[in-house]
Design a protein around this motif. Sequence first.
Motif, short mmCIF file in Angstrom:
data_model
loop_
_atom_site.label_atom_id
_atom_site.label_comp_id
_atom_site.label_asym_id
_atom_site.label_seq_id
_atom_site.Cartn_x
_atom_site.Cartn_y
_atom_site.Cartn_z
N PHE A 30 -4.04 -1.90 30.16
CA PHE A 30 -5.11 -2.04 31.16
C PHE A 30 -6.48 -2.15 30.48
O PHE A 30 -7.33 -2.94 30.90
CB PHE A 30 -5.11 -0.85 32.12
CG PHE A 30 -4.16 -1.02 33.28
CD1 PHE A 30 -4.45 -1.92 34.29
CD2 PHE A 30 -2.99 -0.29 33.35
CE1 PHE A 30 -3.58 -2.08 35.37
CE2 PHE A 30 -2.11 -0.43 34.42
CZ PHE A 30 -2.42 -1.34 35.43
N LEU A 31 -6.70 -1.36 29.43
CA LEU A 31 -7.99 -1.39 28.73
C LEU A 31 -8.18 -2.67 27.92
O LEU A 31 -9.30 -3.01 27.55
CB LEU A 31 -8.12 -0.18 27.81
CG LEU A 31 -8.27 1.18 28.50
CD1 LEU A 31 -8.32 2.31 27.48
CD2 LEU A 31 -9.52 1.21 29.38
N GLN A 35 -11.05 -7.81 32.32
CA GLN A 35 -11.84 -7.15 33.36
C GLN A 35 -12.30 -5.75 32.97
O GLN A 35 -13.19 -5.19 33.59
CB GLN A 35 -11.04 -7.03 34.67
CG GLN A 35 -10.57 -8.36 35.24
CD GLN A 35 -9.16 -8.72 34.78
OE1 GLN A 35 -8.83 -8.56 33.61
NE2 GLN A 35 -8.35 -9.21 35.70
N ALA A 36 -11.66 -5.19 31.91
CA ALA A 36 -11.95 -3.80 31.54
C ALA A 36 -13.09 -3.68 30.54
O ALA A 36 -13.65 -2.58 30.36
CB ALA A 36 -10.69 -3.14 30.98
N THR A 37 -13.43 -4.76 29.86
CA THR A 37 -14.43 -4.67 28.79
C THR A 37 -15.51 -5.74 28.93
O THR A 37 -15.28 -6.80 29.53
CB THR A 37 -13.76 -4.83 27.41
OG1 THR A 37 -13.07 -6.10 27.36
CG2 THR A 37 -12.77 -3.71 27.15
N THR A 38 -16.65 -5.44 28.36
CA THR A 38 -17.74 -6.42 28.33
C THR A 38 -17.58 -7.39 27.17
O THR A 38 -18.18 -8.46 27.15
CB THR A 38 -19.10 -5.71 28.19
OG1 THR A 38 -19.08 -4.88 27.00
CG2 THR A 38 -19.36 -4.81 29.40
N ALA A 50 -7.14 4.81 24.85
CA ALA A 50 -6.17 5.29 25.83
C ALA A 50 -5.59 6.64 25.41
O ALA A 50 -5.43 7.54 26.24
CB ALA A 50 -5.04 4.27 26.01
N THR A 51 -5.30 6.79 24.12
CA THR A 51 -4.77 8.06 23.61
C THR A 51 -5.81 9.16 23.74
O THR A 51 -5.50 10.29 24.14
CB THR A 51 -4.36 7.92 22.13
OG1 THR A 51 -3.43 6.86 22.00
CG2 THR A 51 -3.73 9.21 21.63
N PHE A 71 -14.45 -1.04 35.86
CA PHE A 71 -12.99 -1.04 35.94
C PHE A 71 -12.39 -0.30 34.74
O PHE A 71 -11.49 0.53 34.88
CB PHE A 71 -12.45 -2.46 35.99
CG PHE A 71 -10.95 -2.55 35.91
CD1 PHE A 71 -10.16 -2.25 37.01
CD2 PHE A 71 -10.31 -2.92 34.72
CE1 PHE A 71 -8.77 -2.32 36.94
CE2 PHE A 71 -8.93 -2.99 34.63
CZ PHE A 71 -8.16 -2.69 35.75
N GLY A 72 -12.91 -0.59 33.54
CA GLY A 72 -12.43 0.07 32.34
C GLY A 72 -12.70 1.56 32.37
O GLY A 72 -11.87 2.37 31.95
N GLU A 73 -13.87 1.94 32.88
CA GLU A 73 -14.21 3.36 32.98
C GLU A 73 -13.30 4.07 33.97
O GLU A 73 -12.92 5.23 33.74
CB GLU A 73 -15.68 3.49 33.41
CG GLU A 73 -16.67 3.05 32.33
CD GLU A 73 -18.09 2.94 32.85
OE1 GLU A 73 -19.00 2.64 32.04
OE2 GLU A 73 -18.30 3.16 34.07
N VAL A 74 -12.93 3.39 35.05
CA VAL A 74 -12.02 3.98 36.03
C VAL A 74 -10.63 4.17 35.43
O VAL A 74 -9.95 5.17 35.70
CB VAL A 74 -11.94 3.10 37.30
CG1 VAL A 74 -10.82 3.58 38.22
CG2 VAL A 74 -13.27 3.12 38.04
N VAL A 75 -10.21 3.22 34.59
CA VAL A 75 -8.92 3.37 33.88
C VAL A 75 -8.98 4.60 32.98
O VAL A 75 -8.04 5.41 32.96
CB VAL A 75 -8.61 2.11 33.04
CG1 VAL A 75 -7.39 2.36 32.14
CG2 VAL A 75 -8.35 0.91 33.93
N ILE A 76 -10.07 4.74 32.24
CA ILE A 76 -10.24 5.91 31.37
C ILE A 76 -10.23 7.20 32.19
O ILE A 76 -9.57 8.18 31.83
CB ILE A 76 -11.56 5.79 30.57
CG1 ILE A 76 -11.45 4.67 29.54
CG2 ILE A 76 -11.91 7.11 29.87
CD1 ILE A 76 -12.76 4.36 28.82
N LEU A 77 -10.94 7.19 33.32
CA LEU A 77 -10.99 8.37 34.19
C LEU A 77 -9.61 8.72 34.73
O LEU A 77 -9.25 9.90 34.81
CB LEU A 77 -11.96 8.10 35.35
CG LEU A 77 -12.37 9.31 36.18
CD1 LEU A 77 -13.17 10.29 35.35
CD2 LEU A 77 -13.17 8.87 37.40
N SER A 78 -8.83 7.71 35.08
CA SER A 78 -7.47 7.94 35.59
C SER A 78 -6.59 8.55 34.51
O SER A 78 -5.80 9.47 34.80
CB SER A 78 -6.87 6.62 36.08
OG SER A 78 -7.66 6.03 37.09
#
Length: 441
Positions: A30-31, A35-38, A50-51, A71-78
């Motif tokens: 996902f990261l 869509q997850a990164t600039t 992710a780890t 979106f990437g920050e939300v993945v990290i938060l999840s």
Amino acid sequence: MKWSRKSINLSPYQLLILVFLACILLGSVFLKLPQATTESISWIDSVFTATSAMTVTGLIVVDTPQTFTVFGEVVILSLIQLGGLGIMSFAVLIYIMLGRKIGLKERIVIQQALNQTSLGGVVKLVKNLFVFSLIIELLGLLLLATRWVPIYGWEKGLYYSLFHSVSAFNNAGFALWSDSLTQYVGDPIINISISLLFIVGGIGFTVLMDVWKKHNFKQLSLHSKMMLFGTFITSIVAMFFVFVLEYDNPNTLGELTLPNKLWASYFQGVVPRTAGFNTIDITSLNESTAFFIIILMFIGAGSASTGGGIKLTTFMVIVFGVISFLKGQSEVVISNRSLSNTIVYRSLAISSIGMLFIIIAILIINITENTTFLVATFEVISAFGTVGLSMGLTFSLTFVGKIVIIFIMFLGKIGPLTLVFSLAQPKKKQIRFPNEDVLTG
């Protein structure tokens, strides 16, 4: 073909590790999405991030707010929420929602995931864990919102409050500013809110449930008493040491006013229990302060908490064990309660295995990276304690260095014994052998 844990003969330890690895892999994918990164990041940086999120560590190889989109920050938060509360805890919640029965094998896995000593009440503990965690994170969000909504507006202010509330409670240390929380070094609301969140998260859910039910310190379990007393003492001692050792350092506390020095000393003193935020420049710490923080990071937080390290109670058992030996006592006694030899052996095993992996990791980092021994030690133990504090080495790690730190973060989260037990052979019938003395010391 129907697969089950029995058909592939996985132990609870092995199943826990495999599920954990699967979540890290999924998070990495996902990261890595555009869509997850600039800007595009490498696979190793994606896996590292992710780890770090899944193990609630907070070490970063790329600048989080500059590199990742919302979106990437939300993945990290999840991943932080999943790793902090535990994969198996979420699995239990899904089972309950589907009306499925939690079997004995599943309870054993939950027991290992939450570091419990017995199977009794683990499902109820998970239910309480979720309710309590959501309430605390919501309260944290509201407190932080009083500071950030007036500055950033409702949408961004609430988002920042949610992100840092979840990150703090789960002891992750991820922040949405490149310099973490240094701009809030003397801000009472931020210092109190963030620190209370990670202290409560790091005490451990069993302790919190015990306090909630009994309300009287004398009636608490020995584990709860040790955690509360140990947390209080280490926090006071840590604040004092940071204040004294950094008082005249112009790059940390030296240029601050006295009230801000006290806030910074308090915050940076309690952070090494595995939180990972910072309000002063960690790279500018005196060597004595850095070494003291290394000790705190190795000890870590509480069992069944969102934190890492060998755990505070493990350290206390070893200390009391040494005291009992010096007093000539045949058993370890704490607060008029004796501990079984199994607990003492377990504490020694956790510390010894952890130290073994740490030593090997430091050796490799010193070979592969252009750094000093102190900085290498700081980064490795920060990873093992799932703390996330860094003296600047993580950003410049080589590929090998990143692999080493990834492994140590993973080890620190699942625990040294879980890893060893997952690789060990099934127990065989023990045979008693004749005793014989060996000279030691």
